[in-house]
Design a protein around this motif. Sequence first.
Motif, PDB file in Angstrom:
ATOM      1  N   ILE A 297      -2.298  -7.523   5.704  1.00 14.75           N
ATOM      2  CA  ILE A 297      -1.798  -8.150   6.931  1.00 14.75           C
ATOM      3  C   ILE A 297      -0.852  -9.277   6.539  1.00 14.75           C
ATOM      4  O   ILE A 297      -0.999  -9.880   5.474  1.00 14.75           O
ATOM      5  N   GLY A 298       0.136  -9.505   7.367  1.00 18.04           N
ATOM      6  CA  GLY A 298       1.112 -10.566   7.100  1.00 18.04           C
ATOM      7  C   GLY A 298       1.994 -10.683   8.317  1.00 18.04           C
ATOM      8  O   GLY A 298       1.519 -10.966   9.414  1.00 18.04           O
ATOM      9  N   MET A 299       3.296 -10.392   8.158  1.00 17.15           N
ATOM     10  CA  MET A 299       4.167 -10.349   9.331  1.00 17.15           C
ATOM     11  C   MET A 299       3.804  -9.133  10.180  1.00 17.15           C
ATOM     12  O   MET A 299       3.986  -9.143  11.393  1.00 17.15           O
ATOM     13  N   ASP A 300       3.315  -8.079   9.548  1.00 21.85           N
ATOM     14  CA  ASP A 300       2.834  -6.897  10.272  1.00 21.85           C
ATOM     15  C   ASP A 300       1.313  -6.891  10.287  1.00 21.85           C
ATOM     16  O   ASP A 300       0.675  -7.401   9.366  1.00 21.85           O
ATOM     17  N   VAL A 301       0.755  -6.276  11.328  1.00 21.36           N
ATOM     18  CA  VAL A 301      -0.702  -6.175  11.420  1.00 21.36           C
ATOM     19  C   VAL A 301      -1.221  -5.220  10.345  1.00 21.36           C
ATOM     20  O   VAL A 301      -2.319  -5.406   9.825  1.00 21.36           O
ATOM     21  N   HIS A 302      -0.460  -4.183  10.059  1.00 21.50           N
ATOM     22  CA  HIS A 302      -0.841  -3.248   8.995  1.00 21.50           C
ATOM     23  C   HIS A 302       0.263  -3.234   7.940  1.00 21.50           C
ATOM     24  O   HIS A 302       1.402  -2.887   8.242  1.00 21.50           O
ATOM     25  N   GLU A 303      -0.052  -3.624   6.728  1.00 22.90           N
ATOM     26  CA  GLU A 303       0.900  -3.540   5.617  1.00 22.90           C
ATOM     27  C   GLU A 303       0.118  -3.427   4.312  1.00 22.90           C
ATOM     28  O   GLU A 303      -1.112  -3.340   4.337  1.00 22.90           O
ATOM     29  N   HIS A 304       0.791  -3.438   3.190  1.00 23.93           N
ATOM     30  CA  HIS A 304       0.097  -3.338   1.902  1.00 23.93           C
ATOM     31  C   HIS A 304      -0.654  -4.628   1.617  1.00 23.93           C
ATOM     32  O   HIS A 304      -0.211  -5.684   2.047  1.00 23.93           O
ATOM     33  N   PRO A 305      -1.769  -4.630   0.890  1.00 27.00           N
ATOM     34  CA  PRO A 305      -2.408  -3.463   0.270  1.00 27.00           C
ATOM     35  C   PRO A 305      -3.406  -2.793   1.227  1.00 27.00           C
ATOM     36  O   PRO A 305      -4.026  -3.462   2.057  1.00 27.00           O
ATOM     37  N   TYR A 306      -3.539  -1.468   1.109  1.00 22.80           N
ATOM     38  CA  TYR A 306      -4.525  -0.741   1.902  1.00 22.80           C
ATOM     39  C   TYR A 306      -5.825  -0.642   1.114  1.00 22.80           C
ATOM     40  O   TYR A 306      -5.815  -0.295  -0.073  1.00 22.80           O
ATOM     41  N   ILE A 307      -6.926  -0.976   1.771  1.00 24.96           N
ATOM     42  CA  ILE A 307      -8.234  -0.987   1.108  1.00 24.96           C
ATOM     43  C   ILE A 307      -8.856   0.380   1.354  1.00 24.96           C
ATOM     44  O   ILE A 307      -9.623   0.583   2.304  1.00 24.96           O
ATOM     45  N   VAL A 308      -8.465   1.306   0.516  1.00 20.42           N
ATOM     46  CA  VAL A 308      -8.772   2.710   0.774  1.00 20.42           C
ATOM     47  C   VAL A 308      -9.375   3.335  -0.484  1.00 20.42           C
ATOM     48  O   VAL A 308      -9.061   2.929  -1.611  1.00 20.42           O
ATOM     49  N   SER A 309     -10.231   4.302  -0.256  1.00 20.60           N
ATOM     50  CA  SER A 309     -10.935   4.988  -1.329  1.00 20.60           C
ATOM     51  C   SER A 309      -9.962   5.473  -2.408  1.00 20.60           C
ATOM     52  O   SER A 309      -8.950   6.101  -2.110  1.00 20.60           O
ATOM     53  N   GLY A 310     -10.272   5.152  -3.648  1.00 23.74           N
ATOM     54  CA  GLY A 310      -9.472   5.649  -4.772  1.00 23.74           C
ATOM     55  C   GLY A 310      -8.268   4.790  -5.119  1.00 23.74           C
ATOM     56  O   GLY A 310      -7.617   5.032  -6.138  1.00 23.74           O
ATOM     57  N   SER A 311      -7.935   3.783  -4.310  1.00 24.38           N
ATOM     58  CA  SER A 311      -6.742   2.974  -4.605  1.00 24.38           C
ATOM     59  C   SER A 311      -6.920   2.196  -5.903  1.00 24.38           C
ATOM     60  O   SER A 311      -7.915   1.515  -6.107  1.00 24.38           O
ATOM     61  N   GLN A 312      -5.919   2.297  -6.778  1.00 25.83           N
ATOM     62  CA  GLN A 312      -5.946   1.589  -8.058  1.00 25.83           C
ATOM     63  C   GLN A 312      -5.234   0.243  -7.957  1.00 25.83           C
ATOM     64  O   GLN A 312      -5.076  -0.455  -8.962  1.00 25.83           O
ATOM     65  N   GLN A 313      -4.763  -0.100  -6.763  1.00 26.34           N
ATOM     66  CA  GLN A 313      -4.062  -1.372  -6.571  1.00 26.34           C
ATOM     67  C   GLN A 313      -4.966  -2.537  -6.968  1.00 26.34           C
ATOM     68  O   GLN A 313      -6.035  -2.723  -6.396  1.00 26.34           O
ATOM     69  N   GLU A 314      -4.528  -3.317  -7.953  1.00 23.95           N
ATOM     70  CA  GLU A 314      -5.337  -4.474  -8.359  1.00 23.95           C
ATOM     71  C   GLU A 314      -5.062  -5.662  -7.463  1.00 23.95           C
ATOM     72  O   GLU A 314      -3.913  -5.948  -7.138  1.00 23.95           O
ATOM     73  N   LEU A 315      -6.121  -6.341  -7.071  1.00 24.38           N
ATOM     74  CA  LEU A 315      -5.970  -7.506  -6.200  1.00 24.38           C
ATOM     75  C   LEU A 315      -5.443  -8.689  -6.997  1.00 24.38           C
ATOM     76  O   LEU A 315      -5.790  -8.874  -8.165  1.00 24.38           O
TER      77      LEU A 315
END
Length: 362
Positions: A297-315
């Motif tokens: 969330i930021g300027m948009d209500v939905h944006e990156h990062p998505y907290i979704v199964s299998g995501s390798q995106q490091e916080l």
Amino acid sequence: MIDVDDRLARARRAMSDADMSALCLSVGSDLPYLTGYRAMDTERLTMFVLRTDGRATMVVPELEAPRVDTSSGSFEIRPWAELEDPVRIVDDLLRGVDRVAIGDQTWSRFALALQDCDAARRWVPAGELMAGLRIVKSDAEIDALRGAAATVDGVVDDLVGIRWSGRSEIDLSRELKDRTLGGGHQTAEFAIVASGPNGASPHHEPGRRIVEPGDAIVLDFGGHQDGYASDTTRMFVVGTPPDGFDEAFAVLRSAQEAATAAVRPGVTAGAIDATARSIIADAGYGEYFIHRTGHGIGMDVHEHPYIVSGSQQELEPGMAFSIEPGIYKPGEWGMRIEDIVAVTDDGVESLNRSDRAYRIVT
Ligand code: ZN
Ligand code: ZN
Ligand code: ZN
């Protein structure tokens, strides 16, 4: 006030890393993120053309030009008159450019017309490049998110005192939006009021159903304050909760709490989803948790990062997203708890702080 020079410099660096010679942005939040100007979403083309080799130009309908703040001196403005062809103008600005990133939300009409101008020029979506710039928030951005969250928290607390039963979802939704605006938001784009069995539809459109005793009600609402979004979900129960509700709610709360507590730099988004999901599944409700755990969330209500199964995106510190597990029993009830959280240097800050227990109302 954003530092336009700084943001354009970061964009140019990301563009050369991605081997792009230009970036074209139209409607959506990418443009105001870089320039402070939000294009009107209409059939008249607004397009910001940023070249890696230097020139930056805002092509804008003449009648909207007065709204563009050019005081940063970081870009030129090219107003187009009613009978000019803006696609031609953009094409001229792209002379010599072979690879262009174009904003994900650009109207296909313009994207296709631009593609037709020069068969040798390659167009790719700018989404990933822009997400890379926007995914880590500055302190000022986190502050704005904190302010927006505080407003909706205040609204939640005030709703405990109002009458719920005998009123339609639409009526309650309108009151929710009014209170959100009254609390300091400039816009209140959504106010889901999903009562009784309607709660089992996560994005239920508030309708004519009248709230009655024994209903569990999902309240999911938010909007924008000073350019940044809010989004929170809390549960309300009229009188006594329906059968099976209390047991499931205890599971949901521990899943939401555990997922929040697991947030810290270096952990993957997928691991946060797994934390919430395994608690709900182990308690036997796995098939009733039918969506991802959260969204940035930021300027948009939905944006990156998505907290979704299998995501390798490091916080990383400065990322902000929702943690909103839910349990939905078709035909009976639904429940969800949603907070916006921010990753800190060594852990997590929950920006929403209103009580997560369900509120008993009349
Ligand atoms: Zn949602
Ligand atoms: Zn959300
Ligand atoms: Zn929400």
